[in-house]
Design an enzyme around this catalytic site. Structure first.
Site, PDB file in Angstrom:
ATOM      1  N   LYS A  99       0.864  -1.189   0.000  1.00 18.27           N
ATOM      2  CA  LYS A  99       0.000   0.000   0.000  1.00 18.27           C
ATOM      3  C   LYS A  99       0.890   1.225   0.000  1.00 18.27           C
ATOM      4  CE  LYS A  99      -4.495   0.569   0.115  1.00 18.27           C
ATOM      5  NZ  LYS A  99      -5.504  -0.342  -0.466  1.00 18.27           N
ATOM      6  N   ASP A 110      -6.621   4.311  -5.348  1.00 15.03           N
ATOM      7  CA  ASP A 110      -7.351   4.078  -4.100  1.00 15.03           C
ATOM      8  C   ASP A 110      -7.998   5.419  -3.746  1.00 15.03           C
ATOM      9  OD1 ASP A 110      -7.780   3.413  -1.137  1.00 15.03           O
ATOM     10  OD2 ASP A 110      -6.795   1.596  -1.831  1.00 15.03           O
ATOM     11  N   GLY A 165     -24.717   2.426   0.470  1.00  9.91           N
ATOM     12  CA  GLY A 165     -23.798   3.021  -0.492  1.00  9.91           C
ATOM     13  C   GLY A 165     -24.417   3.009  -1.871  1.00  9.91           C
ATOM     14  N   GLY A 204     -22.031   4.064  -4.580  1.00 12.16           N
ATOM     15  CA  GLY A 204     -20.851   4.428  -5.358  1.00 12.16           C
ATOM     16  C   GLY A 204     -20.480   3.271  -6.264  1.00 12.16           C
ATOM     17  N   ASN A 205     -19.208   3.159  -6.584  1.00 14.56           N
ATOM     18  CA  ASN A 205     -18.762   2.155  -7.554  1.00 14.56           C
ATOM     19  C   ASN A 205     -19.178   0.734  -7.161  1.00 14.56           C
ATOM     20  OD1 ASN A 205     -16.136   0.168  -8.089  1.00 14.56           O
ATOM     21  ND2 ASN A 205     -16.875   1.257  -9.884  1.00 14.56           N
TER      22      ASN A 205
HETATM   23  P1  NAD Z   1     -17.413   5.361  -3.592  1.00 16.56           P
HETATM   24  O1  NAD Z   1     -16.733   6.552  -3.061  1.00 16.56           O
HETATM   25  O2  NAD Z   1     -17.585   5.184  -5.062  1.00 16.56           O
HETATM   26  O3  NAD Z   1     -18.877   5.244  -2.939  1.00 16.56           O
HETATM   27  C1  NAD Z   1     -19.103   5.336  -1.569  1.00 16.56           C
HETATM   28  C2  NAD Z   1     -20.607   5.400  -1.337  1.00 16.56           C
HETATM   29  O4  NAD Z   1     -20.849   5.355   0.064  1.00 16.56           O
HETATM   30  C3  NAD Z   1     -21.269   6.678  -1.857  1.00 16.56           C
HETATM   31  O5  NAD Z   1     -22.509   6.364  -2.420  1.00 16.56           O
HETATM   32  C4  NAD Z   1     -21.478   7.496  -0.588  1.00 16.56           C
HETATM   33  O6  NAD Z   1     -22.580   8.386  -0.685  1.00 16.56           O
HETATM   34  C5  NAD Z   1     -21.785   6.386   0.390  1.00 16.56           C
HETATM   35  N1  NAD Z   1     -21.612   6.768   1.800  1.00 16.56           N
HETATM   36  C6  NAD Z   1     -20.580   7.423   2.381  1.00 16.56           C
HETATM   37  N2  NAD Z   1     -20.833   7.598   3.680  1.00 16.56           N
HETATM   38  C7  NAD Z   1     -22.050   7.032   3.920  1.00 16.56           C
HETATM   39  C8  NAD Z   1     -22.868   6.894   5.062  1.00 16.56           C
HETATM   40  N3  NAD Z   1     -22.475   7.336   6.248  1.00 16.56           N
HETATM   41  N4  NAD Z   1     -24.064   6.263   4.936  1.00 16.56           N
HETATM   42  C9  NAD Z   1     -24.475   5.796   3.742  1.00 16.56           C
HETATM   43  N5  NAD Z   1     -23.749   5.909   2.618  1.00 16.56           N
HETATM   44  C10 NAD Z   1     -22.548   6.517   2.714  1.00 16.56           C
HETATM   45  O7  NAD Z   1     -16.617   4.108  -2.969  1.00 16.56           O
HETATM   46  P2  NAD Z   1     -16.513   2.639  -3.525  1.00 16.56           P
HETATM   47  O8  NAD Z   1     -15.354   2.556  -4.440  1.00 16.56           O
HETATM   48  O9  NAD Z   1     -17.842   2.156  -3.953  1.00 16.56           O
HETATM   49  O10 NAD Z   1     -16.066   1.866  -2.203  1.00 16.56           O
HETATM   50  C11 NAD Z   1     -16.985   1.508  -1.190  1.00 16.56           C
HETATM   51  C12 NAD Z   1     -16.299   0.601  -0.192  1.00 16.56           C
HETATM   52  O11 NAD Z   1     -15.785  -0.552  -0.862  1.00 16.56           O
HETATM   53  C13 NAD Z   1     -15.114   1.204   0.544  1.00 16.56           C
HETATM   54  O12 NAD Z   1     -15.055   0.627   1.838  1.00 16.56           O
HETATM   55  C14 NAD Z   1     -13.917   0.720  -0.278  1.00 16.56           C
HETATM   56  O13 NAD Z   1     -12.721   0.691   0.479  1.00 16.56           O
HETATM   57  C15 NAD Z   1     -14.385  -0.681  -0.613  1.00 16.56           C
HETATM   58  N6  NAD Z   1     -13.732  -1.275  -1.785  1.00 16.56           N
HETATM   59  C16 NAD Z   1     -13.834  -0.695  -3.004  1.00 16.56           C
HETATM   60  C17 NAD Z   1     -13.248  -1.301  -4.096  1.00 16.56           C
HETATM   61  C18 NAD Z   1     -13.379  -0.724  -5.479  1.00 16.56           C
HETATM   62  O14 NAD Z   1     -12.920  -1.379  -6.434  1.00 16.56           O
HETATM   63  N7  NAD Z   1     -14.029   0.417  -5.669  1.00 16.56           N
HETATM   64  C19 NAD Z   1     -12.532  -2.499  -3.947  1.00 16.56           C
HETATM   65  C20 NAD Z   1     -12.457  -3.076  -2.674  1.00 16.56           C
HETATM   66  C21 NAD Z   1     -13.064  -2.452  -1.606  1.00 16.56           C
END
Ligand code: NAD
Length: 428
Positions: free
Chosen positions: A106, A146, A218, A220-221
């Site tokens: 990391k 990240d 959530g 997001g992605n």
């Molecule tokens: P992102 O930033 O695209 O989306 C995050 C989402 O969470 C958003 O919709 C945001 O509005 C919501 N959110 C934030 N705080 C919140 C709350 N208190 N209550 C409800 N919703 C809330 O992030 P992502 O890439 O989708 O990642 C989400 C999680 O998955 C993280 O823990 C990340 O570390 C983990 N993760 C992501 C990936 C990846 O490929 N994107 C891979 C492994 C793990």
């Protein structure tokens, strides 16, 4: 052990607990409690106003017995060496449980990227590579995006590394943009992988049939692709999603009993994953408070937002109908809540198994870079399905064989694979 503890202490405590259960030799414990290598460096960057600002950067290689270290680079104002160490340790377990030939690493920079111009970001990215490039490479350590970093930044970093090496080396970094050495399917990969593990868990408990329901935290992605695939791959119905509202500075849950339309919701969601409340209400969605997603009467709960959201205080709100908890997010469940999940016999798919689809696709990206031959998205997702299913079943088998909670079983699988690689290489 409390959740407030320093993240690296938490990662070490988790490891110590499993090491004790497994009866690991002291030398194995000594090696795996700490990263193999750590780099901390200064990053002098010329700002747009002509001044030089010095940032601090890190790269930690926790373990590379199974292959090059792998893990993202975070640009965050609250970055610390201990956060990076913890995340590097968790990457070792994630790559091992997914059975991809990579270790754990990391990196980070202490910076709020929203305070930088595009040019300043590019110069900081190039500086980061200049500081540590001799310790990176497709055979040594392969970073990725990240929190706070983007595919474009990976493109600049790959370019800087290639210039220093005097040859095109796309495999030094993953998460690059499509057309710039990136892999098809990367955007969908993590959410898709989450649903592959949900499918296998449903199959295991005899619960796989169309019409199952889910509630997701959530949008997001990860959550967007988990929602799409729960509907399209499993024939299920997502009845609520919760996300953060940037204007009101609070979270809301958007509900529709007949099932949400993920494509419509995506069309009214900004780049940070905030759904427009006004437009959702106009389209007939009921808007409830941010925690409501957790207490929905559904078959599957998918926390896919942030860490530490299912706690000792709210875990009892989970409906008795819930059979599966799929941890799309990293660390969504506190240790206190975990005890309740175990007691209630909820089938938990632990984070480092459930969300390993992203890093698995990154590994595919590197393989394609090495071959200089690129697969279409269907091929990437089909390979991802095979890897995620195999990872799930290795954990399930361990859990049944040793009568372990799934999270502990995932640790056993991962740690045993790393230990074996270290022994095979003669490190122990
Ligand atoms: P992102 O930033 O695209 O989306 C995050 C989402 O969470 C958003 O919709 C945001 O509005 C919501 N959110 C934030 N705080 C919140 C709350 N208190 N209550 C409800 N919703 C809330 O992030 P992502 O890439 O989708 O990642 C989400 C999680 O998955 C993280 O823990 C990340 O570390 C983990 N993760 C992501 C990936 C990846 O490929 N994107 C891979 C492994 C793990």
């Amino acid at each position: 052990m409390t959740q407030e503890m320093n993240p690296f202490k938490l990662a070490q405590a988790q490891f110590d607990q499993v090491a004790e259960q497994m009866g690991l030799d002291q030398a194995v414990r000594d090696m795996l409690r700490w990263p193999l290598r750590e780099y901390r460096f200064q990053l002098p960057v010329r700002m747009d106003n002509g001044s030089i600002k010095v940032f601090f950067g890190f790269r930690v290689q926790h373990n590379d017995a199974r292959g090059p270290a792998k893990g993202g680079i975070r640009f965050a104002a609250n970055e610390t060496l201990d956060t990076v160490r913890a995340l590097a340790t968790w990457m070792t377990w994630k790559c091992a449980v997914a059975d991809i030939p990579l270790g754990g690493g990391k990196g980070g920079v202490i910076v709020d990227p929203s305070t930088l111009s595009v040019g300043e970001k590019e110069r900081l990215c190039r500086e980061w590579i200049d500081a540590v490039w001799k310790n990176l490479g497709p055979r040594n350590d392969v970073p990725a995006p990240d929190v706070g970093t983007t595919p474009q930044m990976m493109g600049w970093m790959m370019d800087e590394y290639s210039k220093l090496r005097g040859e095109y080396v796309p495999g030094v970094i993953t998460g690059k943009p499509l057309g710039g050495g990136g892999s098809a399917g990367r955007t969908a990969a993590t959410g898709y992988g989450v649903i592959v593990t949900v499918r296998e868990a449903m199959r295991h408990i005899g619960w796989l049939s169309p019409g199952r329901t889910a509630s997701i935290q959530g949008f997001g992605n990860v959550a967007q692709y988990a929602a799409r695939n729960f509907i399209e791959l499993l024939g299920g119905k997502v009845i609520s999603v919760s996300c953060w509202n940037r204007t009101d500075k609070t979270a809301y849950t958007f509900c529709k009993e007949e099932g949400i339309d993920p494509y419509f919701l995506q069309s009214i969601t900004d780049q940070y994953g905030s759904i427009s409340k006004k437009e959702a209400e106009r389209a007939g969605y009921t808007v409830e408070d941010g925690d409501a997603w957790l207490s929905k009467d559904v078959d599957v709960l998918i926390p896919a937002a942030v860490e530490g959201v299912i706690t000792g205080q709210n875990v009892e709100q989970i409906s008795s109908r819930v059979k599966i908890l799929a941890e799309g997010a990293n660390g969504p469940t506190t240790l206190e809540a975990d005890e309740v999940l175990k007691r209630r016999n909820i089938f938990t798919i632990p984070d480092f198994l459930c969300n390993a689809g992203g890093v698995t696709c990154s590994y595919f990206e590197q393989v394609q870079n090495d071959m200089n031959y690129y697969w279409p998205e269907e091929e990437v997702l089909s390979k991802l399905d095979q890897k995620m299913s195999a990872a799930f079943h290795a954990v399930l088998e361990m859990s049944l064989d040793k009568k372990l909670y799934t999270r502990d079983a995932a640790y056993w699988v991962a740690i045993a694979r790393v230990e074996r690689a270290m022994r095979l290489r003669g490190w122990l």
